[in-house]
Every structure is written in structure tokens, then in C-alpha cells.
Write an enzyme that holds these catalytic residues in place. Structure first.
Site, PDB file in Angstrom:
ATOM      1  N   THR A  46       3.226 -10.879  12.139  1.00  0.00           N
ATOM      2  CA  THR A  46       2.738 -12.003  11.192  1.00  0.00           C
ATOM      3  C   THR A  46       3.961 -12.620  10.269  1.00  0.00           C
ATOM      4  O   THR A  46       3.913 -13.778  10.437  1.00  0.00           O
ATOM      5  CB  THR A  46       1.607 -11.571  10.242  1.00  0.00           C
TER       6      THR A  46
ATOM      7  N   LYS B   2      10.045  -4.356   1.457  1.00  0.00           N
ATOM      8  CA  LYS B   2      10.121  -3.677  -0.079  1.00  0.00           C
ATOM      9  C   LYS B   2      10.057  -1.967   0.125  1.00  0.00           C
ATOM     10  O   LYS B   2      10.734  -1.446  -0.800  1.00  0.00           O
ATOM     11  CB  LYS B   2       8.874  -4.070  -0.931  1.00  0.00           C
TER      12      LYS B   2
ATOM     13  N   GLU C 173      14.622 -11.774  -1.048  1.00  0.00           N
ATOM     14  CA  GLU C 173      13.705 -12.524  -1.804  1.00  0.00           C
ATOM     15  C   GLU C 173      12.366 -12.347  -1.275  1.00  0.00           C
ATOM     16  O   GLU C 173      11.310 -12.352  -2.280  1.00  0.00           O
ATOM     17  CB  GLU C 173      14.066 -13.984  -1.894  1.00  0.00           C
TER      18      GLU C 173
ATOM     19  N   VAL D 227       9.296  -9.297  -2.695  1.00  0.00           N
ATOM     20  CA  VAL D 227       8.591  -9.285  -3.891  1.00  0.00           C
ATOM     21  C   VAL D 227       7.932 -10.447  -4.054  1.00  0.00           C
ATOM     22  O   VAL D 227       8.758 -11.639  -4.187  1.00  0.00           O
ATOM     23  CB  VAL D 227       9.314  -8.800  -4.996  1.00  0.00           C
TER      24      VAL D 227
ATOM     25  N   ILE E  86       7.109 -16.510  -4.141  1.00  0.00           N
ATOM     26  CA  ILE E  86       7.613 -16.681  -5.575  1.00  0.00           C
ATOM     27  C   ILE E  86       9.142 -16.290  -5.685  1.00  0.00           C
ATOM     28  O   ILE E  86       9.461 -15.080  -5.166  1.00  0.00           O
ATOM     29  CB  ILE E  86       6.918 -15.555  -6.379  1.00  0.00           C
TER      30      ILE E  86
ATOM     31  N   GLY F 232      -9.084 -10.093   6.339  1.00  0.00           N
ATOM     32  CA  GLY F 232      -7.401  -9.868   6.759  1.00  0.00           C
ATOM     33  C   GLY F 232      -6.711  -9.704   5.322  1.00  0.00           C
ATOM     34  O   GLY F 232      -5.609  -9.845   5.342  1.00  0.00           O
TER      35      GLY F 232
ATOM     36  N   ASP G  22       2.600   0.228  -3.001  1.00  0.00           N
ATOM     37  CA  ASP G  22       3.244  -1.112  -2.652  1.00  0.00           C
ATOM     38  C   ASP G  22       3.669  -1.717  -3.922  1.00  0.00           C
ATOM     39  O   ASP G  22       4.822  -2.273  -3.998  1.00  0.00           O
ATOM     40  CB  ASP G  22       2.228  -2.124  -2.010  1.00  0.00           C
TER      41      ASP G  22
ATOM     42  N   LYS H 240       7.710  -2.634  -5.256  1.00  0.00           N
ATOM     43  CA  LYS H 240       8.133  -3.897  -5.803  1.00  0.00           C
ATOM     44  C   LYS H 240       9.031  -3.878  -7.259  1.00  0.00           C
ATOM     45  O   LYS H 240       9.927  -4.491  -7.392  1.00  0.00           O
ATOM     46  CB  LYS H 240       7.248  -4.997  -5.708  1.00  0.00           C
TER      47      LYS H 240
ATOM     48  N   GLY I  95       1.250 -13.294   3.068  1.00  0.00           N
ATOM     49  CA  GLY I  95       0.846 -14.299   4.082  1.00  0.00           C
ATOM     50  C   GLY I  95       2.176 -14.976   4.921  1.00  0.00           C
ATOM     51  O   GLY I  95       3.099 -14.931   4.435  1.00  0.00           O
TER      52      GLY I  95
END
Lengths: 430, 430
Positions: A15, A105, A129, A132, A136, A187, A201, A205, A302
């Protein structure tokens, strides 16, 4: 920084990798300096890879050696995931003089120290970048903007899956199981959701953010973590009556040379910046001594948002390789034991209804020097189960040390009226 | 990037300059590479300068030539403000091979093009992170993170004074005049508040952001601006009944080669990210083609937050001087005429009560092909003034072009029943 074309290989076209390919190809039409020259993917017929494979089959290879040794490749984008083959690939890439951009991560949190050391020796960029907060730019904020010694605290909602589930439980009164199934159907959650719902997770991060703020890689396991899978609907009702929202918060603070860090579901006052962030959105708020609080909100996952961050890192490889400022520091930080953290605790008791429960709990808490701040037993939480009547009641304590509460709970958990162990929810108290 | 000491001079020791001195001195105790070596200030006995002057009188000078020619100074921080002497100082500093860091949005917006050209020729940094959004790193986000061609829109609340006043009018029902006096008493507004309340300050800032997103310096006057000083309490009541909040929004969008830009009080749906930002806080939200929406929230003004951004720029002067990526573009953008923008308009009529007003307004709007979406005349807005009864009524139109509404209003304004000109408030409609 030159304007020469940057030749890029993407390793792993799932993805995120396929999103990177899309953005690179779109930018190419606008005269961008990035060119996609190879794709490492052993399943080019997979749903994400297939469209590109049909258009440009010659880009594809399943031989990673051919990529890391290709003198025509400048940057390798690692979007494979996991820590085994991804680690080998990144190591080989850096050793062969490639810059590496990664969104991984898990790899950073567990192998970051060694890999960054290797990148430094090779005088190559190893940028992350996208690891995390998706789009952003929190890594850049910590690395290049804020003076690191000024950072006093970081609070984040860095896992969109759990934030989505918590929003659904709160707003639509869905049970955890229903909200999770819905997230999976949309999803937003993986088929094996363990890493998300258990908070692992978010912990990966936070480990990365703590490294950026302190220069130290804490062992991932050293950071206390609790997931969201033990939350029940009455907890959200109680939180709302207390004008709070329940959020899975990744927390870091520094006072002198002592660090506090955890991943926990917390009750936050509903006017708190992080309490207002709903759905799969991410937020990271950084409190600085001089900058006050800066918070960044955006899509934390995403294909396209994450790809956008990766492409930004690819452009950054044109700049010089420089150590971030914090590497000049020689301060050694200590992680304070979790038992010494101070919270305002809320305890949920699932008990078999019988006389004397409140008395016993009250006495036990008092014995440990713990004061009760609020107590609630509501009629609607009487449940009939088998031969027994069960009740839920909830109790908020005045701020005290975690260790104290744990001792009291340990004792209460052995009481015969307890249907299951005490469930603990916490509030920050500063 | 070297670890050599950076020798800094601060020109102008007011609220921001003195904040910079404080941060530099604090960092020096932690082994920072920044050293304050000179202060240009012709009133060292002023309230901000005095404490430092008493401690280190030898740092002070009132002779700017001695600073720009001092071979021992690497960076000059310009915190003087205004466009006359500040411009001379920045020019002389760059010509003499100094890096310049400035928080001066007026100077940037009006003289930025020439000064950045001069900096390029001199191969020196001219950095201005603190000019927009105080501690919020919006300049870096646009310059170094987002791929510029991907930026589709920027929406900001970039003036804390007006946002504070609007919050007070909305939440505490204060009139504009009372809210302004209160802001002045608290130090949130200047004694001459024109630049803030008329939207000029926000327009300077938006001019800078548009430059970063497009590479083009629009003439400041080309950007449509309306302030907040014509808003009245019934406007807030109406907005709340429409589930909206009124905010002074700095807006930029790009579609193909056409730009839209303005500074206007807008009605925003109350669930909009920017509608939730209250008090003197700033926010800038950037919509990217791939990154989706990223918003940064923080203190947009104040001595320490602004100083924090300036100090970050000082550290950045250690890096190489590189042109930002957008300078490679040769796209020419056109600012679309404001009359062609499409809004959902809300019109407030202050009229002398008499039969036929609604009929006349309705007919006039219809003549221009404008549809009415909502209409409200409330009993509490009848006012008795002299011999006349006045009424307020408010009307929301279906989305249409600004030019069309302006023509209809022009006609309505000449009607004998109008006590004052129609007041227009707008909503975005996409």
C-alpha cells in the site's frame, strides 16, 4: 544540494510503496528531479503492484542484490516492513553507499541505533519521517526546529486504528469487538490487529520520538504499555459524566535528567487539544520551554499521506549529511520507574453483588493511605449472570503514586466478591 | 554545518528581541554554540532592554554601522519592526556578509523580493520563520517538507489579537469595543490596533505564505482584506444558530495556474478544525494533494514563542545556503479577481422599519438571479432610535459569485429604508 536527477528504487510495493510510485510518477510530469528506476517485489501480480507491473515490467526485480549494487541507484525506499529482511536490505544498501528512506517504525525502534551508526559511518542519509504520524512532519520538527534541550513533554495520538475504535465506542456506543470488526471491514485495522490494539505500534513510534528528543534509544520493552482491548462501554459513560474523553496516549516528559514515558488509555478533559481529535486522525503535541505547546494534526496513515512524507525524505537526500544537534549532548537520562508516576486513577470494579463490598474496598484503600475522590454505582450496571447478580461500580482516587494503587488493587483482586480484576484508567495530574 | 560558535547581534530589544536574548543566554548555560555579542538599541533604559543593559552594558550600542561592519558578528537578528530603518539595516547586513534572521512580516511582505535577491547574491541566509505564526514552524513546512506543487490550499488563523476579540464577542457577548479594550488591557492588542483589526497583519503574513507556496510575491494590496471591526453581536448569534463560528481567515488556494487569496471574517461550520481554535492561539492548515490536511497549532505571538522560532533560525544559519525547491519552477500564476470567487453570502440589513422592505430586497436579489437560502428577522433586534424604529434582519444566499452579490447590494444600499450599508459575511462553499 544539486539539481541532478535522484534515481530511486522502491523495495516492497504494498500500500505505501505503491503510493510512493504514484507520487514520484505524478511529480515527474511536473519536471521533478526524482526518477523511479527499480522496484524490488517478489509478487508483481499482487493487487498493489500489478498496475505498475503491467505498465513497466522492466522496472521489477526480485533480486535485492542487484538493487543494492546498482551504481545507478541513489536512494532505496524501504517499504517492506518487519525487522528481518528489511534490516538486511537497509544494512546492505547503506554499506553500498545508497541513501535509505524508510517508513518502518518497528525496524527503527528496535534496530535504529545500529542502523543510524552505520549510516553515519557510510556518510549516507537514513531518513524516516514517514515512520511516525504519516504525513505529519513530527520528525523534522524534533530534529531541525525545536531546540532539543527545551522539549519538556510530547503527547501523541499516533495510532489511527485505536483512535477510530475509541471514537466509535464513545460516539456510537459500539462494543470493542464490534468497533474492531467495523474498522477491519473499512480497512482501518489489520486482520491481526494485535500491534495496534495492544499499543505496541504506538510504543515503537514513541521510542523513535524519545530518541529524537534525547538522543537515547530506550529498549522498547522498558516503556509501559496498555492497550485498549480491556475498555468497556461503562468506562466511556463514566468518562463522559466526568467531562472527559478516553484516548490512547503516547506520553513522554523530561524533568532534569529524569524521563517519564508510557502508552496508556487516559481520561483527558474534553477541552484538551488531544481529546478533540477523533477518528483515524493523528496528533502530536510538543511542549517546549519557550515555544509553549505546538501541535501538528494530520493523516497518520494511508498510502498517499505516508508516501508524501517518504517523497519529502527523498528530496532531502540531496542535502548534506549532517548529524542532528542533539548528538552533541552528553546528558544521560534515566527512565523513572512506572510505579513512581503520579496519576489520578479511576478504578472499575466488576463484583458479585453482596453486602460489604464498598466497605472492604474503602478500608483497603485507606490502609494504603489512598483517598477517594469520586464514587459511582449506577442502577443500569446491575447484571444477572448465572446464579449471581453482578454490579459495576467506579471510583476515582485522589492523585497518588502508581505503586501505591497497584498494591491496594493486588489485595482487592483476591477478595471473593471480585468477578474479575480491577480495571484501571488514569488521568494526568499536572 | 560546523560546531563553531555563532556570534549574534540583536537589533532592537523590545518584547521579541529581549526574548531572544533570554533564550540565547539560557542555551549558553547548556553549552549552546550561540553567543550574544552585541545589541543595537538606542533606548537601553526602556523596560525590555533595561535588565540586560544593567547586567551587560558593554553589549549595547546605538551605532548600527559598527554592527554591520563588525567582522566578529555572524548573524544579525532584526527585531526592530517597520520597513524604513529595518530595511536599511537588513540590506547593509547582507551586503557586509552577515546572515539575517527577522520576525518582521511587514518588511518581508513589502520588501521580501529584493531582500531575498540580495541574500542570494551575498550567499547569506535571510530567514524569517518567526514572521508568521510565532512558534509555529509553518515556513519550514512549506519550504522544506511539502512538495510545493502539491499544495492546494492554505487556511490560517494567523492573528491572535483578532481571534481573541472574536472569541470574547462570541463566548462572553462583549461588544467589539469592549473586547478590544480588554485585549489592550491584557497586552494582547496594541494601543493602535489598526494593523490587527483591519486584517493588514494577517495579509502581510499570507503574502509570505503565498510566496513560499508559489515563488511569487503578490503585491500586498492585490489581496482582498476585510477586518473584524464591523462585526456586531447579532452576527455571532446568527452564526451560532447556523452552527457556525466567525473567524478571521487568511485563505489561499491554487487550481491549475489560478490563485485565490483573501483575508476575511468567515462563518465556519463549528466542527471545522479552524472553528475550534479560540483565544490568541494561531493555526495554519495546509491541504496537499497527497498529504491531505496537515494543521499546526500553537502560540502565534509572544516574547518567548517568537524568540524560540528566531533562535531556531539562528541555528539554521550553520547549514549551507540553498535555494528552496520552488525557485526551480517557472509556472506563472494569476490571481483570480475577487468578484469571481464563489461564496455562500450572509447579509445583515440594518433598516428603518416600514412595510415593503423584504419585498424590495427579495425582488432586487431575484433581478440579479440570486436565490435566498435562509432568512431571519427576530423580535429582539427591534431597536428604537430617535423617531424611527430600526430592525435587523439577516439573510443567507445560495452560493454565488461575489460580483453578483456586490451589484445587488449596491442597489439595495441606495434604498431609503437602509439605516446603514449591508454587512456581508461569507462561508466557503467547497
Amino acid at each position: 544540494m544539486s539539481n541532478q536527477t535522484i534515481h530511486v528504487a522502491i523495495a516492497g510495493l504494498g500500500t505505501i510503496g505503491s503510493g510512493v510510485a504514484t507520487v514520484i510518477q505524478d511529480h515527474a510530469t511536473k519536471g521533478s528531479a526524482i526518477q523511479l528506476v527499480k522496484v524490488l517485489e517478489n509478487n508483481p501480480e499482487g493487487s498493489y503492484a500489478k498496475p505498475l507491473y503491467q505498465q513497466h515490467p522492466n522496472l521489477f526485480t526480485d533480486d535485492y542484490q542487484s538493487i543494492v549494487t546498482d551504481p545507478n541507484i541513489d536512494v532505496i525506499v524501504e517499504t517492506i516492513g518487519g525487522c528481518t529482511f528489511a534490516k538486511t536490505l537497509v544494512e546492505e544498501a547503506l554499506k553500498h553507499g545508497k541513501h535509505v528512506v524508510s517508513a518502518n517504525k518497528d525496524l527503527l525502534a528496535t534496530e535504529g541505533k545500529g542502523l543510524l551508526e552505520l549510516a553515519k559511518q557510510s556518510q549516507k542519509h537514513f531518513l524516516f519521517e514517514a515512520s511516525v504520524g504519516g504525513a505529519i512532519p513530527i520528525i523534522r520538527l524534533l530534529e531541525n526546529y525545536l531546540s532539543l534541550s527545551d522539549i519538556e513533554a510530547i503527547l501523541g495520538i499516533v495510532n489511527g486504528t485505536t483512535n477510530y475504535i475509541l471514537s466509535e465506542m464513545d460516539v456510537n456506543n459500539l462494543s470493542f469487538e464490534t468497533a474492531l470488526s467495523q474498522a477491519q471491514a473499512k480497512g482501518f485495522a489489520e486482520q491481526d490487529p494485535t500491534n495496534d490494539i495492544k499499543g505496541y505500534d504506538a510504543r515503537y513510534k514513541m521510542t523513535i520520538l524519545i530518541y529524537l528528543a534525547t538522543g537515547m534509544w530506550l529498549p522498547v520493552e522498558a516503556i509501559t504499555v496498555e492497550g485498549i482491548d480491556t475498555l468497556e462501554l461503562p468506562d466511556f459513560d463514566y468518562a463522559n459524566r466526568m467531562s472527559c474523553k478516553i484516548k490512547l496516549i503516547a506520553y513522554f516528559s523530561r524533568e532534569n535528567n529524569q524521563l517519564q514515558a508510557f502508552i496508556l488509555p487516559l481520561m483527558l478533559p474534553q477541552e484538551h487539544t488531544l481529546a478533540k481529535v477523533t477518528g483515524s486522525t493523528n496528533i502530536v503535541a510538543v511542549k517546549g520551554k519557550y515555544s509553549d505547546e505546538i501541535s501538528i494534526v494530520g493523516k497518520g496513515a494511508g498510502s498517499h499521506p505516508t508516501a508524501s512524507a517518504i517523497v519529502s525524505d527523498i528530496y532531502k537526500t540531496r542535502g548534506p549529511v549532517v548529524p542532528p544537534p542533539f548528538r552533541e549532548t552528553d546528558v544521560l537520562y534515566q527512565l523513572k520507574p512506572f510505579s513512581e508516576y503520579v496519576f489520578k486513577h479511576t478504578l472499575r470494579f466488576d463484583a458479585y453483588d453482596q453486602p460489604g463490598i464498598v466497605g472492604h474496598i474503602g478500608t483497603t484503600l485507606a490502609k494504603h493511605g489512598i483517598n477517594i475522590y469520586a464514587l459511582e454505582q449506577l442502577p443500569q450496571y446491575h447484571r444477572h449472570s448465572g446464579n449471581e447478580d453482578q454490579v459495576i461500580f467506579t471510583l476515582t482516587l485522589e492523585a497518588c503514586q502508581e505503586g501505591l494503587v497497584q498494591k491496594a488493587i493486588e489485595e482487592i483482586n483476591t477478595a471473593p466478591y471480585m468477578a474479575k480484576s480491577v480495571f484501571v484508567l488514569r488521568e494526568l495530574c499536572h
